[in-house]
Design a protein around this motif. Structure first.
Motif, PDB file in Angstrom:
ATOM      1  N   ASN A 235      -0.776   0.839  -7.024  1.00  0.00           N
ATOM      2  CA  ASN A 235       0.294  -0.036  -6.551  1.00  0.00           C
ATOM      3  C   ASN A 235       1.356   0.722  -5.754  1.00  0.00           C
ATOM      4  OD1 ASN A 235       0.048  -2.997  -7.530  1.00  0.00           O
ATOM      5  ND2 ASN A 235      -0.645  -1.775  -9.275  1.00  0.00           N
ATOM      6  N   LEU A 236       1.559   1.990  -6.049  1.00  0.00           N
ATOM      7  CA  LEU A 236       2.436   2.800  -5.199  1.00  0.00           C
ATOM      8  C   LEU A 236       1.848   2.907  -3.799  1.00  0.00           C
ATOM      9  CD1 LEU A 236       3.457   5.657  -7.661  1.00  0.00           C
ATOM     10  CD2 LEU A 236       5.034   4.098  -6.488  1.00  0.00           C
ATOM     11  N   GLU A 237       0.538   3.093  -3.716  1.00  0.00           N
ATOM     12  CA  GLU A 237      -0.124   3.137  -2.409  1.00  0.00           C
ATOM     13  C   GLU A 237       0.029   1.806  -1.684  1.00  0.00           C
ATOM     14  OE1 GLU A 237      -2.720   4.178   0.855  1.00  0.00           O
ATOM     15  OE2 GLU A 237      -1.305   5.235  -0.437  1.00  0.00           O
ATOM     16  N   ARG A 238      -0.132   0.703  -2.381  1.00  0.00           N
ATOM     17  CA  ARG A 238       0.003  -0.614  -1.744  1.00  0.00           C
ATOM     18  C   ARG A 238       1.410  -0.830  -1.194  1.00  0.00           C
ATOM     19  NH1 ARG A 238      -3.123  -4.037  -6.461  1.00  0.00           N
ATOM     20  NH2 ARG A 238      -5.258  -3.765  -5.665  1.00  0.00           N
ATOM     21  N   LEU A 239       2.404  -0.345  -1.938  1.00  0.00           N
ATOM     22  CA  LEU A 239       3.777  -0.513  -1.461  1.00  0.00           C
ATOM     23  C   LEU A 239       4.079   0.360  -0.246  1.00  0.00           C
ATOM     24  CD1 LEU A 239       5.800  -0.732  -4.807  1.00  0.00           C
ATOM     25  CD2 LEU A 239       5.311  -2.573  -3.184  1.00  0.00           C
ATOM     26  N   ARG A 240       3.271   1.391  -0.020  1.00  0.00           N
ATOM     27  CA  ARG A 240       3.473   2.222   1.173  1.00  0.00           C
ATOM     28  C   ARG A 240       2.859   1.596   2.420  1.00  0.00           C
ATOM     29  NH1 ARG A 240       2.608   6.590  -2.718  1.00  0.00           N
ATOM     30  NH2 ARG A 240       0.360   6.548  -2.286  1.00  0.00           N
ATOM     31  N   TRP A 241       1.986   0.614   2.248  1.00  0.00           N
ATOM     32  CA  TRP A 241       1.384  -0.046   3.410  1.00  0.00           C
ATOM     33  C   TRP A 241       2.421  -0.871   4.143  1.00  0.00           C
ATOM     34  CZ3 TRP A 241      -3.357  -2.277   0.319  1.00  0.00           C
ATOM     35  CH2 TRP A 241      -4.246  -1.232   0.040  1.00  0.00           C
ATOM     36  N   LYS A 242       2.372  -0.830   5.452  1.00  0.00           N
ATOM     37  CA  LYS A 242       3.312  -1.620   6.259  1.00  0.00           C
ATOM     38  C   LYS A 242       2.677  -2.969   6.618  1.00  0.00           C
ATOM     39  CE  LYS A 242       6.220   1.964   8.301  1.00  0.00           C
ATOM     40  NZ  LYS A 242       7.233   1.727   7.304  1.00  0.00           N
ATOM     41  N   ASN A 243       2.548  -3.814   5.604  1.00  0.00           N
ATOM     42  CA  ASN A 243       2.031  -5.169   5.844  1.00  0.00           C
ATOM     43  C   ASN A 243       2.866  -6.207   5.108  1.00  0.00           C
ATOM     44  OD1 ASN A 243       1.307  -4.680   3.218  1.00  0.00           O
ATOM     45  ND2 ASN A 243      -0.905  -4.877   3.526  1.00  0.00           N
ATOM     46  N   LYS A 244       4.121  -5.846   4.830  1.00  0.00           N
ATOM     47  CA  LYS A 244       5.003  -6.773   4.129  1.00  0.00           C
ATOM     48  C   LYS A 244       5.608  -7.753   5.122  1.00  0.00           C
ATOM     49  CE  LYS A 244       4.244  -3.967   0.741  1.00  0.00           C
ATOM     50  NZ  LYS A 244       3.450  -2.993   1.495  1.00  0.00           N
ATOM     51  N   PRO A 245       5.937  -8.955   4.682  1.00  0.00           N
ATOM     52  CA  PRO A 245       6.526  -9.942   5.597  1.00  0.00           C
ATOM     53  C   PRO A 245       7.881  -9.489   6.102  1.00  0.00           C
ATOM     54  CG  PRO A 245       6.690 -10.690   3.327  1.00  0.00           C
ATOM     55  CD  PRO A 245       5.812  -9.471   3.306  1.00  0.00           C
ATOM     56  N   LEU A 246       8.134  -9.795   7.355  1.00  0.00           N
ATOM     57  CA  LEU A 246       9.415  -9.442   7.955  1.00  0.00           C
ATOM     58  C   LEU A 246      10.445 -10.553   7.797  1.00  0.00           C
ATOM     59  CD1 LEU A 246       8.093  -7.777  11.243  1.00  0.00           C
ATOM     60  CD2 LEU A 246       8.754  -6.669   9.093  1.00  0.00           C
ATOM     61  N   THR A 247      10.014 -11.689   7.223  1.00  0.00           N
ATOM     62  CA  THR A 247      10.932 -12.809   7.031  1.00  0.00           C
ATOM     63  C   THR A 247      11.612 -12.705   5.674  1.00  0.00           C
ATOM     64  OG1 THR A 247       9.173 -14.162   6.090  1.00  0.00           O
ATOM     65  CG2 THR A 247       9.498 -14.299   8.458  1.00  0.00           C
ATOM     66  N   ASP A 248      12.692 -13.436   5.506  1.00  0.00           N
ATOM     67  CA  ASP A 248      13.408 -13.440   4.226  1.00  0.00           C
ATOM     68  C   ASP A 248      12.744 -14.357   3.210  1.00  0.00           C
ATOM     69  OD1 ASP A 248      15.336 -11.673   5.119  1.00  0.00           O
ATOM     70  OD2 ASP A 248      16.628 -13.274   5.911  1.00  0.00           O
ATOM     71  N   LYS A 249      11.889 -15.272   3.710  1.00  0.00           N
ATOM     72  CA  LYS A 249      11.282 -16.255   2.812  1.00  0.00           C
ATOM     73  C   LYS A 249       9.764 -16.129   2.866  1.00  0.00           C
ATOM     74  CE  LYS A 249      11.980 -21.078   1.458  1.00  0.00           C
ATOM     75  NZ  LYS A 249      12.655 -22.356   1.799  1.00  0.00           N
ATOM     76  N   TYR A 250       9.146 -15.900   1.710  1.00  0.00           N
ATOM     77  CA  TYR A 250       7.697 -15.748   1.660  1.00  0.00           C
ATOM     78  C   TYR A 250       7.197 -16.068   0.253  1.00  0.00           C
ATOM     79  CZ  TYR A 250       9.078 -11.216  -0.279  1.00  0.00           C
ATOM     80  OH  TYR A 250       9.665 -10.231  -1.019  1.00  0.00           O
ATOM     81  N   VAL A 251       5.869 -16.206   0.140  1.00  0.00           N
ATOM     82  CA  VAL A 251       5.229 -16.505  -1.132  1.00  0.00           C
ATOM     83  C   VAL A 251       4.583 -15.242  -1.669  1.00  0.00           C
ATOM     84  CG1 VAL A 251       3.333 -17.761  -2.237  1.00  0.00           C
ATOM     85  CG2 VAL A 251       4.816 -18.936  -0.602  1.00  0.00           C
ATOM     86  N   GLN A 252       4.798 -14.988  -2.947  1.00  0.00           N
ATOM     87  CA  GLN A 252       4.201 -13.842  -3.605  1.00  0.00           C
ATOM     88  C   GLN A 252       3.335 -14.337  -4.761  1.00  0.00           C
ATOM     89  OE1 GLN A 252       6.633 -11.197  -6.155  1.00  0.00           O
ATOM     90  NE2 GLN A 252       6.029  -9.570  -4.734  1.00  0.00           N
ATOM     91  N   VAL A 253       2.075 -13.902  -4.786  1.00  0.00           N
ATOM     92  CA  VAL A 253       1.143 -14.335  -5.832  1.00  0.00           C
ATOM     93  C   VAL A 253       0.865 -13.163  -6.761  1.00  0.00           C
ATOM     94  CG1 VAL A 253      -1.146 -15.252  -6.335  1.00  0.00           C
ATOM     95  CG2 VAL A 253       0.083 -16.020  -4.288  1.00  0.00           C
ATOM     96  N   ASN A 254       1.118 -13.389  -8.053  1.00  0.00           N
ATOM     97  CA  ASN A 254       0.794 -12.400  -9.079  1.00  0.00           C
ATOM     98  C   ASN A 254      -0.575 -12.782  -9.640  1.00  0.00           C
ATOM     99  OD1 ASN A 254       0.544 -10.963 -11.562  1.00  0.00           O
ATOM    100  ND2 ASN A 254       2.764 -10.665 -11.579  1.00  0.00           N
TER     101      ASN A 254
END
Length: 296
Positions: A235-254
């Protein structure tokens, strides 16, 4: 009597001749002896440093992550060890070695960056070069230069983009993920203050820092089942990927919790249960697709 007068005149003439000042013999000219340069100096002059550098580079080319960019950088610098001369004076290379030794805090094996090889070459450069032949010393310096260049690029990319390209894990499922380009690589090698640059690229996201703390706790108190440790590293590796949304509003699925959250300006505005794909090869839910979906 006549004989006495002649004898006296001869003596007078002899004494006069002794008092006559004769010109001094010329002083021999000082000969300037040409001193040959030391043996090491002669070896350096005879050796084609650029050609030797290229030979060392070609011998290690396949081990570099961006060989073409590294080659281009040194071609523009006439194949000289510019990083060593730039960073050695104020111990910045030793500082960089310390950063590499500490990458375990990011869930990364230091050997990804050839840290043992760097340590050995750096120690040789500092302590042993004076006892080596000139050609051997230059080759070691060139090898150190090249492994440092490769490690700086790898470390920079790992901190800013991650080590793994998500598109290579699941070809059919991937979100657009920024990866370093050629210009990014070249700019890394032009950094003037290495420590300031290394500090600037450290991940500072709150989630990332929290996972680092959890990873440290796992490292200090290892369990027989290391699944938690492996999950934290992934998960540390996943957080280093630059594929996060650039908007303030998004959906996150656990996925493990089967929960969906709507994130608005950093806060959860809605939560609900959801279904996720089956655990089969063709219907498995790719985690990076499910994790962030732009909310419209």
């Amino acid at each position: 009597m006549k004989e006495n007068i002649i004898f006296i005149m001869i003596c007078v003439l002899f004494c006069a001749s002794c008092s006559v000042k004769r010109p001094l013999a010329p002083t021999p000219a000082i000969q300037l002896i040409k001193v040959e340069p030391p043996v090491l100096k002669k070896h350096t002059e005879k050796m084609n440093v650029a050609a030797e550098f290229k030979r060392v580079f070609e011998a290690s080319r396949l081990t570099f992550i961006y060989p073409d960019q590294i080659d281009s950088f040194y071609k523009n610098n006439e194949y000289q060890p510019v990083l060593i001369s730039r960073f050695m004076a104020d111990d910045q290379l030793q500082t960089f070695e310390g950063y590499l030794m500490n990458v375990g805090a990011h869930g990364i094996d230091p050997q990804v960056f050839s840290v043992n090889r760097i340590k050995k070459l750096l120690d040789n450069y500092i302590h042993e070069n004076a006892r080596k032949k000139e050609r051997e010393s230059y080759r070691d310096d060139m090898e150190l230069e090249l492994v440092i260049a490769d490690a700086i690029i790898k470390y920079s990319n790992a901190m800013q983009f991650g080590i793994v390209d998500p598109a290579r894990i699941y070809i059919n499922y991937s979100t657009p993920t920024l990866r370093p380009d050629s210009m990014t690589v070249i700019q890394i090698l032009k950094v003037k203050n290495l420590k300031a640059y290394l500090d600037s690229i450290q991940p500072k996201d709150k989630q990332y820092v929290a996972l680092q703390k959890a990873l440290k706790a796992e490292q200090e108190n290892p369990q027989e089942n290391d699944s938690t440790y492996r999950i934290l590293k992934v998960n540390l590796e996943r957080l280093r990927w630059k594929n996060k949304p650039l908007t303030d509003k998004y959906v996150q699925v656990n996925i493990p919790e089967f929960m969906l959250s709507v994130i608005d300006s950093g806060k959860v505005s809605l939560r609900m249960k959801v279904c996720v794909g089956e655990q089969t090869l063709d219907k498995e839910t790719p985690s990076w697709v499910a994790r962030y979906i732009v909310y419209r």
